[in-house]
Design a protein around this motif. Structure first.
Motif, PDB file in Angstrom:
ATOM      1  N   SER A   1      13.622 -12.848  26.784  1.00 54.11           N
ATOM      2  CA  SER A   1      14.112 -11.482  26.875  1.00 54.11           C
ATOM      3  C   SER A   1      13.251 -10.537  26.037  1.00 54.11           C
ATOM      4  O   SER A   1      12.742 -10.902  24.981  1.00 54.11           O
ATOM      5  CB  SER A   1      15.557 -11.416  26.379  1.00 54.11           C
ATOM      6  OG  SER A   1      16.001 -10.077  26.309  1.00 54.11           O
TER       7      SER A   1
ATOM      8  N   ASN B   1      20.972  -5.148  19.549  1.00 46.23           N
ATOM      9  CA  ASN B   1      19.747  -5.696  20.129  1.00 46.23           C
ATOM     10  C   ASN B   1      18.561  -4.820  19.775  1.00 46.23           C
ATOM     11  O   ASN B   1      18.713  -3.608  19.549  1.00 46.23           O
ATOM     12  CB  ASN B   1      19.857  -5.769  21.655  1.00 46.23           C
ATOM     13  CG  ASN B   1      20.891  -6.767  22.126  1.00 46.23           C
ATOM     14  OD1 ASN B   1      21.191  -7.730  21.433  1.00 46.23           O
ATOM     15  ND2 ASN B   1      21.439  -6.533  23.313  1.00 46.23           N
TER      16      ASN B   1
ATOM     17  N   GLN C   1      18.268  -4.811  29.039  1.00 42.43           N
ATOM     18  CA  GLN C   1      19.551  -5.223  28.480  1.00 42.43           C
ATOM     19  C   GLN C   1      20.516  -4.073  28.691  1.00 42.43           C
ATOM     20  O   GLN C   1      20.112  -2.942  28.909  1.00 42.43           O
ATOM     21  CB  GLN C   1      19.433  -5.563  27.001  1.00 42.43           C
ATOM     22  CG  GLN C   1      19.123  -4.372  26.089  1.00 42.43           C
ATOM     23  CD  GLN C   1      20.351  -3.764  25.406  1.00 42.43           C
ATOM     24  OE1 GLN C   1      21.090  -4.441  24.724  1.00 42.43           O
ATOM     25  NE2 GLN C   1      20.538  -2.463  25.574  1.00 42.43           N
TER      26      GLN C   1
ATOM     27  N   ASP D   1      24.158  -2.430  26.887  1.00 44.25           N
ATOM     28  CA  ASP D   1      25.185  -2.536  25.852  1.00 44.25           C
ATOM     29  C   ASP D   1      26.178  -1.398  25.994  1.00 44.25           C
ATOM     30  O   ASP D   1      25.839  -0.316  26.481  1.00 44.25           O
ATOM     31  CB  ASP D   1      24.569  -2.544  24.447  1.00 44.25           C
ATOM     32  CG  ASP D   1      23.851  -1.251  24.099  1.00 44.25           C
ATOM     33  OD1 ASP D   1      24.513  -0.316  23.633  1.00 44.25           O
ATOM     34  OD2 ASP D   1      22.620  -1.181  24.279  1.00 44.25           O
TER      35      ASP D   1
ATOM     36  N   THR E   1      27.439  -6.727  25.291  1.00 46.25           N
ATOM     37  CA  THR E   1      26.047  -6.656  25.708  1.00 46.25           C
ATOM     38  C   THR E   1      25.722  -7.715  26.750  1.00 46.25           C
ATOM     39  O   THR E   1      26.441  -8.710  26.893  1.00 46.25           O
ATOM     40  CB  THR E   1      25.088  -6.863  24.510  1.00 46.25           C
ATOM     41  OG1 THR E   1      25.168  -8.231  24.090  1.00 46.25           O
ATOM     42  CG2 THR E   1      25.434  -5.954  23.344  1.00 46.25           C
TER      43      THR E   1
ATOM     44  N   ALA F   1      21.865  -9.448  27.731  1.00 45.56           N
ATOM     45  CA  ALA F   1      20.434  -9.388  27.462  1.00 45.56           C
ATOM     46  C   ALA F   1      19.756 -10.641  28.010  1.00 45.56           C
ATOM     47  O   ALA F   1      19.453 -11.574  27.270  1.00 45.56           O
ATOM     48  CB  ALA F   1      20.173  -9.249  25.963  1.00 45.56           C
TER      49      ALA F   1
ATOM     50  N   GLN G   1      22.539 -15.997  29.838  1.00 42.50           N
ATOM     51  CA  GLN G   1      23.012 -14.641  30.129  1.00 42.50           C
ATOM     52  C   GLN G   1      22.554 -14.159  31.510  1.00 42.50           C
ATOM     53  O   GLN G   1      22.785 -13.006  31.865  1.00 42.50           O
ATOM     54  CB  GLN G   1      22.552 -13.674  29.037  1.00 42.50           C
ATOM     55  CG  GLN G   1      23.158 -13.989  27.670  1.00 42.50           C
ATOM     56  CD  GLN G   1      22.811 -12.960  26.617  1.00 42.50           C
ATOM     57  OE1 GLN G   1      22.973 -11.752  26.816  1.00 42.50           O
ATOM     58  NE2 GLN G   1      22.327 -13.434  25.478  1.00 42.50           N
TER      59      GLN G   1
ATOM     60  N   PHE H   1      24.354 -11.101  33.556  1.00 43.33           N
ATOM     61  CA  PHE H   1      23.594  -9.924  33.951  1.00 43.33           C
ATOM     62  C   PHE H   1      23.717  -9.682  35.454  1.00 43.33           C
ATOM     63  O   PHE H   1      23.941  -8.550  35.897  1.00 43.33           O
ATOM     64  CB  PHE H   1      22.134 -10.132  33.549  1.00 43.33           C
ATOM     65  CG  PHE H   1      21.247  -8.928  33.718  1.00 43.33           C
ATOM     66  CD1 PHE H   1      21.332  -7.855  32.859  1.00 43.33           C
ATOM     67  CD2 PHE H   1      20.304  -8.874  34.737  1.00 43.33           C
ATOM     68  CE1 PHE H   1      20.502  -6.749  32.993  1.00 43.33           C
ATOM     69  CE2 PHE H   1      19.474  -7.786  34.890  1.00 43.33           C
ATOM     70  CZ  PHE H   1      19.568  -6.719  34.014  1.00 43.33           C
TER      71      PHE H   1
ATOM     72  N   CYS I   1      29.373  -8.413  30.589  1.00 44.29           N
ATOM     73  CA  CYS I   1      28.799  -8.305  29.254  1.00 44.29           C
ATOM     74  C   CYS I   1      29.631  -9.150  28.300  1.00 44.29           C
ATOM     75  O   CYS I   1      30.815  -9.374  28.531  1.00 44.29           O
ATOM     76  CB  CYS I   1      28.713  -6.864  28.768  1.00 44.29           C
ATOM     77  SG  CYS I   1      30.295  -6.009  28.597  1.00 44.29           S
TER      78      CYS I   1
END
Length: 815
Positions: free
Chosen positions: A299, A316, A746, A748, A761, A763, A784, A788, A793
């Motif tokens: 990431s 992040n 990402q 958030d 979040t 990411a 993740q 995503f 999240c």
């Protein structure tokens, strides 16, 4: 500073917080949650950042090693001659002595941030070298080199300088604009070419959406500069044309870093929307940020919590910078998008005909400064690079056919670390005034966003704005002979900013920051993708938290061209028979939700309207523009702006869409349409004929059944080389998702409500990029991705109790 830290500790009532000297020793505690996110606890600054550097090396050792090499220009030392050009570009983008001098001037408590991080990183490298069979990342083994425990505070700072300051504040479109003007004047003559240039590269479109509302902007709209002074002097007449060779054979990244980027090649990405209590159904304050850096494996961002020594922050940050760019400290929350301010100028230097390394300034020839960089190349002899400079800055290009050179003057030169420290200490702010005071330290161009527990929202676009002479056209290079020097720097209060706007929200998708805030490469227009956010935010007086988060999904798939042209298409075809192919196509477009998505994952976009729009735009671009623009200029405006087989970082209206939309608006356009691209023809007739042509071509390709007009989706790709072009994972680690999403690298969301704060979040791919020597991937390598893909999240642990409830592991680290 120690007194300040003590006061902060008292104010925050942090457990174990103490202001101690930078050389103190102790133990840092590292707690990881169930997604592998580390939370570092320490009693002093050095220990806190020592723990930070250590966890970064645990999770991202190869990524960070290659990031360091990429920004310092040492990739070819371990990867071979294919990366020499990359290294040369990096070496010529900064002045090492300047950064080192800034480091040397830091007080001990601030130097401890960088040195502590480096020491923690080195501590982990030593552990890896002592247990290569289990801890050495496989990428090092495959590349046949090993990491070294030789990181310094300078290296830590340079990661930020190279990946943030140089990526987002080092671009200019002035040389490319001059080349465009030259091309147009060659094709159309001086007067008509200049008129056409002003219509293509305008200064300001008053219809363009701004993040600081136009009713509340501090500065007046910018106007075109006068072509000559009272003495009849026309600075433009003194600019030497750009030779075609200067712009040949350049990659987008190289062009952006060396000052010859077209506006659509500049690094422009990221979106954000904030709503205050008057705009939410429950009176909460919601900040949602989607920084778009492109997508990478590992990431682009690193998640971490820092607790102690005056810090209590979670969030992040790109490349594990020693500052959290997207996060909260419980009292305030913040985010960022790429900055739009014009903090650079290219200067055209007149060279000595008998010595290319001398240039004219203030009536005399001066020698250029010179430093020589030695680049080590794996398997080959060392190569040398001479970097030249003038009084204006580093020489980016020699245009020898015209006996000129170009150097870049950057208002932020020498202020890199001050900018970073402003960002670092903004994490300790508790209110708008404290946060804004740190923003005032930032010299690079960046957009900052703010929300707090009291329901306040705000925005500022910091950066050192030069005061330019009135005769200078900001779109074009300045004359380097001393007649166009800056007259100072504007006060920070003139930087675009707004606090609690009456509309109750703040939105940005790299659009114009404020009225009058213009640049050489912005070309801000009425057709702007930020309208995707504005339209959805304005759809209801108040929105729920779920509705606000759902904007992320709908804008990720939004066709950023459609809203500007579908109404014109419907109007142009209104009188056609129902059986007319163009009328049927218009009705398909009219019924479309203007989103390009594939919800059932069949590998093709759901609506035939997507196919129609993608086919029609290039046709009408050609019909409208090809006969008026030189072929090399038209080629730049022929792309519809969609993600194709080669995924782009962030899509926006096509290059030609701004010109097309302004032409369709005609006298209602914000940019005066003095040049008639329709050449007297009826715009509705052109829309009908080009739509009919698109339908004909689609029928030949897919058949007459419009339900079969389905365009294959572009997959969402996570690249294995970083944005500079250096590998940061093995080629077989490329990851994909079924469908491209025009959203953050990402995402958030921070919510302040009824005295509480929450953050979630996503990411991707995951927290860790570690691959063991035997090929096994870390547990949090890609966990993740599904989150995503489904626009979910994960909740972040913001308090010690929350961290302990979601605890996966604990480690004590001596420093």
């Amino acid at each position: 500073m120690l007194k300040k830290l003590s006061l902060l500790c008292t104010a925050l009532a942090l457990a174990g917080c103490a202001a101690t000297t930078a050389t103190s020793t102790g133990t840092a505690t590292i707690k990881r949650d169930t997604y592998g996110v580390p939370h570092v606890y320490a009693n002093d600054v050095r220990g806190l950042f020592h723990g930070y550097g250590y966890v970064v090396a645990e999770d991202r050792l190869f990524q960070m090693e290659m990031a360091r090499r990429a920004v310092l220009g040492t990739v070819s030392e371990v990867m071979g001659p294919n990366y020499v050009a990359l290294d040369k570009g990096s070496r010529s983008a900064f002045t090492p002595d300047s950064i080192k001098a800034q480091m040397a001037r830091l007080p001990p408590d601030e130097k401890a941030i960088f040195d502590g991080y480096a020491a923690g990183f080195n501590a982990r490298v030593k552990e890896v070298l002592a247990a290569k069979g289990t801890l050495m990342p496989k990428q090092f083994i495959d590349a046949a080199f090993e990491p070294k425990a030789d990181w310094t505070g300078y290296d830590v700072a340079m990661i930020w300088v190279g990946t943030m300051a140089n990526r987002y504040s080092n671009a200019s479109s002035e040389i490319a604009n001059l080349r465009l003007l030259n091309q147009l004047q060659k094709a159309k003559g001086d007067a008509l070419g200049r008129e056409l240039f002003d219509q293509i590269r305008w200064i300001e479109d008053p219809l363009a959406p701004t993040t600081v509302p136009r009713s509340g902007g501090q500065r007046q709209a910018a106007a075109l500069p006068a072509n000559g002074s009272a003495k009849g002097d026309d600075p433009l007449a003194r600019l030497v044309p750009v030779s075609p060779e200067l712009l040949a054979s350049r990659s987008d990244v190289d062009a952006a870093s060396r000052g010859v980027a077209e506006p659509w090649q500049r690094p422009i990405a990221s979106n954000l929307w904030i709503t205050g209590p008057k705009k939410t159904s429950d009176g909460s304050t919601v900040l949602i940020n989607g920084p778009q850096f492109n997508w990478f494996n590992p990431s682009y961002v690193f998640a971490v919590g820092l607790h102690g020594a005056g810090y209590d922050v979670t969030g992040n940050t790109p490349f594990a910078h020693p500052v959290i760019l997207f996060g909260t400290n419980g009292k305030i929350a913040w985010g960022a998008t790429a900055g739009p301010l014009d903090v650079n100028d290219m200067y055209q230097e007149k060279l000595n005909a008998s010595n290319r390394y001398e240039y004219l300034f203030n009536g005399a020839m001066r020698p250029m400064g010179k430093r020589t960089e030695i680049i080590k190349v794996k398997g080959q002899a060392d190569q040398s690079l001479d970097v030249y400079s003038t009084v204006h800055g580093i020489v980016t290009d020699f245009d020898l056919p015209n006996n000129t050179a170009f150097s870049m003057k950057r208002s932020w030169d020498g202020h890199e670390l001050e900018s970073l420290l402003g960002w670092i200490h903004s994490m300790q702010a508790k209110n708008w005034d404290q946060w804004l005071a740190q923003a005032s330290r930032v010299a690079i161009t960046i957009n900052w966003y703010y929300a707090d527990a009291d329901g306040n929202i705000g925005y500022v676009s910091p950066g050192r704005l030069p005061i330019r002479p009135a005769s200078q056209d900001v779109r074009l290079p300045a004359i380097g002979d001393g007649s166009m020097e800056w007259q100072g720097i504007r006060p920070f209060k003139e930087d675009p900013q707004v606090f609690n706007p009456a509309q109750g929200y703040i939105a940005n998708w790299n659009n114009q920051s404020a009225p009058g805030a213009v640049s050489d490469g912005g070309n801000y227009a009425a057709a702007d993708r930020v309208n995707e956010f504005i339209t959805r935010l304005e759809a209801k007086p108040r929105l729920t938290r779920d509705e606000l988060w759902a904007i992320n999904r709908s804008t990720a798939y939004a066709d950023t061209n459609a809203r500007y042209f579908v109404p014109f298409i419907v109007e142009a075809t209104r009188g056609l028979p129902a059986t007319d192919p163009a009328h049927r196509a218009a009705q398909i477009l009219a019924a479309w939700n203007m989103e390009n998505d594939d919800p059932t994952e069949q590998g093709a976009y759901q609506s035939p309207a997507t196919t129609i729009m993608m086919a029609w735009l290039p046709i009408i671009y050609k019909q409208l523009l090809a006969d008026d623009l030189p072929p090399e200029v038209f080629a730049a405006y022929s792309n519809g702006g969609y993600a194709g087989a080669t995924q782009v970082a962030s899509i926006r209206p096509g290059n030609g869409s701004k010109l097309l939309y302004n032409a369709l608006l005609g006298p209602k356009a914000g940019v005066p349409q003095r040049y008639d691209f329709f050449n007297g023809a009826d715009k509705n007739a052109m829309i009908r004929s080009t739509l009919a042509q698109a339908v004909s071509e689609l029928t030949a390709q897919y058949g007459s059944d419009t339900a079969r007009w389905r365009t294959p989706v572009t997959r969402h790709v996570f690249l294995t080389s970083n944005f500079i072009g250096a590998p940061q994972a093995n080629a077989d680690e490329l990851l994909t998702l079924p469908s491209y999403m025009n959203r953050g690298s990402q995402n958030d969301k921070v919510v302040f409500s009824a005295g509480s704060v929450s953050m979630c979040t996503a990411a991707p791919p995951g927290q860790s990029g570690f691959v063991a020597p035997d090929g096994r991937k870390a547990a949090h390598y890609s966990d993740q991705m599904a989150l995503f893909k489904d626009f979910g999240c994960k909740s972040e642990s913001l308090t010690p109790a929350e961290v302990d409830r979601n605890l996966e592991s604990t480690k004590q680290l001596a420093y």
